[in-house]
Design an enzyme around this catalytic site. Structure first.
Site, PDB file in Angstrom:
ATOM      1  N   HIS A  29     -13.860   3.320  -6.762  1.00 44.08           N
ATOM      2  CA  HIS A  29     -14.840   3.231  -5.669  1.00 44.08           C
ATOM      3  C   HIS A  29     -16.086   2.478  -6.133  1.00 44.08           C
ATOM      4  CE1 HIS A  29     -12.399   5.635  -3.105  1.00 44.08           C
ATOM      5  NE2 HIS A  29     -12.555   6.760  -3.763  1.00 44.08           N
ATOM      6  N   ARG A  61      -5.849   3.793  -6.389  1.00 46.06           N
ATOM      7  CA  ARG A  61      -4.653   3.341  -7.122  1.00 46.06           C
ATOM      8  C   ARG A  61      -5.029   2.338  -8.203  1.00 46.06           C
ATOM      9  NH1 ARG A  61      -1.642   1.282  -2.159  1.00 46.06           N
ATOM     10  NH2 ARG A  61      -3.648   1.752  -1.204  1.00 46.06           N
ATOM     11  N   SER A  80     -13.410   6.829   7.276  1.00 44.07           N
ATOM     12  CA  SER A  80     -12.764   7.035   8.579  1.00 44.07           C
ATOM     13  C   SER A  80     -12.895   8.485   9.025  1.00 44.07           C
ATOM     14  CB  SER A  80     -11.283   6.651   8.491  1.00 44.07           C
ATOM     15  OG  SER A  80     -10.574   7.662   7.793  1.00 44.07           O
ATOM     16  N   THR A  81     -12.593   8.717  10.299  1.00 46.85           N
ATOM     17  CA  THR A  81     -12.616  10.091  10.817  1.00 46.85           C
ATOM     18  C   THR A  81     -11.580  10.950  10.095  1.00 46.85           C
ATOM     19  OG1 THR A  81     -11.207   9.252  12.619  1.00 46.85           O
ATOM     20  CG2 THR A  81     -13.512   9.612  13.145  1.00 46.85           C
ATOM     21  N   ASP A 122      -8.800  -0.958   1.104  1.00 46.35           N
ATOM     22  CA  ASP A 122      -7.888   0.071   0.606  1.00 46.35           C
ATOM     23  C   ASP A 122      -7.446  -0.267  -0.819  1.00 46.35           C
ATOM     24  OD1 ASP A 122      -6.455   2.390   0.727  1.00 46.35           O
ATOM     25  OD2 ASP A 122      -4.746   1.518   1.799  1.00 46.35           O
ATOM     26  N   GLY A 123      -7.201   0.777  -1.608  1.00 47.00           N
ATOM     27  CA  GLY A 123      -6.623   0.578  -2.937  1.00 47.00           C
ATOM     28  C   GLY A 123      -7.527   0.918  -4.112  1.00 47.00           C
ATOM     29  N   ARG A 154      -0.814  -1.434   8.229  1.00 46.29           N
ATOM     30  CA  ARG A 154      -1.197  -0.710   9.442  1.00 46.29           C
ATOM     31  C   ARG A 154      -2.711  -0.757   9.595  1.00 46.29           C
ATOM     32  NH1 ARG A 154       0.810   3.692   6.050  1.00 46.29           N
ATOM     33  NH2 ARG A 154      -0.980   4.521   4.931  1.00 46.29           N
ATOM     34  N   GLU A 211      -6.619 -11.736  14.336  1.00 43.41           N
ATOM     35  CA  GLU A 211      -5.601 -12.122  13.361  1.00 43.41           C
ATOM     36  C   GLU A 211      -5.576 -11.025  12.310  1.00 43.41           C
ATOM     37  OE1 GLU A 211      -3.699 -14.779  13.645  1.00 43.41           O
ATOM     38  OE2 GLU A 211      -4.751 -15.553  15.403  1.00 43.41           O
ATOM     39  N   LEU A 219     -26.468 -12.761   9.460  1.00 42.40           N
ATOM     40  CA  LEU A 219     -25.206 -12.019   9.459  1.00 42.40           C
ATOM     41  C   LEU A 219     -25.381 -10.640  10.092  1.00 42.40           C
ATOM     42  CD1 LEU A 219     -22.219 -11.624   8.373  1.00 42.40           C
ATOM     43  CD2 LEU A 219     -23.272 -10.610   6.350  1.00 42.40           C
TER      44      LEU A 219
HETATM   45  C1  IPE Z   1     -10.717   2.918  -0.569  1.00 42.32           C
HETATM   46  O1  IPE Z   1      -9.530   3.107  -1.215  1.00 42.32           O
HETATM   47  C2  IPE Z   1     -10.916   3.794   0.617  1.00 42.32           C
HETATM   48  C3  IPE Z   1     -12.230   3.958   1.193  1.00 42.32           C
HETATM   49  C4  IPE Z   1     -13.022   2.980   1.518  1.00 42.32           C
HETATM   50  C5  IPE Z   1     -12.657   5.327   1.517  1.00 42.32           C
HETATM   51  P1  IPE Z   1      -8.680   4.464  -1.328  1.00 42.32           P
HETATM   52  O2  IPE Z   1      -9.565   5.572  -1.789  1.00 42.32           O
HETATM   53  O3  IPE Z   1      -7.949   4.719  -0.065  1.00 42.32           O
HETATM   54  O4  IPE Z   1      -7.682   4.102  -2.493  1.00 42.32           O
HETATM   55  P2  IPE Z   1      -6.133   4.443  -2.605  1.00 42.32           P
HETATM   56  O5  IPE Z   1      -5.483   4.028  -1.318  1.00 42.32           O
HETATM   57  O6  IPE Z   1      -6.031   5.899  -2.841  1.00 42.32           O
HETATM   58  O7  IPE Z   1      -5.672   3.616  -3.752  1.00 42.32           O
HETATM   59 MG    MG Z   2      -6.025   4.429   0.649  1.00 42.27          MG
END
Ligand code: IPE
Ligand code: MG
Length: 228
Positions: free
Chosen positions: A19, A6, A47-48, A2-3, A176, A189, A113
């Site tokens: 991305h 942003r 994700s769905t 995630d992120g 989450r 973990e 792997l």
């Molecule tokens: C990556 O980050 C999400 C995926 C793998 C689809 P985001 O696209 O959710 O980035 P933010 O949360 O908007 O920063």
């Molecule tokens: Mg996100």
């Protein structure tokens, strides 16, 4: 992972840039995992719920994935990496399914792997798919209701080939699971990091793996080194 968005916005760049850099971190993590003996690695790629994003972003994510599959298949095979896609395939385009089949078949005999890419994956959706398969086996007489157990759910799950994850790392600051591996994460973990995914370098992955190795996991039992 995630992120990405942003991270890019903060640099005054479009989300797509985040991305693209994110993909480099995926490559890096696969390298680390296959070199340091991690048995299985799963990426939550789409994700769905991600279908709710604007169409151009969805297309970009799929395009990046197809491009990576094309570019990396041979290298992954040479590295003995077995690639599998988990999730639902009903809503994926024929081209995406073709790419998935290509890389899955190419790496089918690899035993290094185990790399899982979660694509149109949702933990709740997975549980529904498991329940349907169990119900089907019951209806054709292959399974009795009393025989349904945790093992049967594992058997029909998307991770039947590699088991549950020991460690789940979420970057991007949210604490989450967002529908990731709900059935499988019972004793994982969890590590929630403020680092945005494009900044999650191999050093950071090493650091997380190191911290994980120091954890004492009791699975509801007692720490035997404490008893005494
Ligand atoms: C990556 O980050 C999400 C995926 C793998 C689809 P985001 O696209 O959710 O980035 P933010 O949360 O908007 O920063
Ligand atoms: Mg996100």
């Amino acid at each position: 992972m995630d992120g990405n968005g942003r991270w890019a916005s903060k640099k005054g760049m479009p989300r797509s840039y985040g991305h693209k850099v994110g993909v480099e971190r995926v490559e890096e993590s696969i390298r680390v995992a296959s070199n340091c003996g991690i048995r299985a690695l799963t990426f939550y790629a789409f994700s769905t719920e991600n279908w709710k994003r604007p169409q151009p972003e969805i297309e970009l994510l799929f395009q990046l994935l197809r491009h990576q599959v094309k570019k990396k298949s041979l290298e992954l095979k040479e590295k003995n990496v077995r690639v599998r896609f988990i999730g639902s395939r009903d809503r994926l385009s024929p081209q995406m399914i073709k790419s998935i089949n290509h890389i899955e078949n190419l790496t089918i005999s690899c035993n290094g792997l185990c790399l899982n890419i979660a694509m149109d994956y949702g933990g709740r959706d997975e549980i529904v798919r498991i329940v349907k398969r169990i119900a089907n086996d019951i209806s054709v007489g292959k399974l009795k209701v009393d025989e349904v157990s945790e093992t049967s759910l594992d058997f029909f799950s998307d991770l039947s080939h590699c088991g549950p994850p020991d460690l789940i790392i979420r970057t991007g600051g949210e604490k989450r699971l967002s529908n990731f591996l709900l059935w499988h994460s019972a004793y994982s973990e969890l590590s929630f990091l403020d680092t945005m995914w494009p900044d999650f370098t191999s050093e950071k992955l090493f650091e997380q793996v190191n911290l994980f190795t120091k954890k004492i996991r009791k699975y509801g039992s007692l720490d035997l080194t404490d008893v005494g």
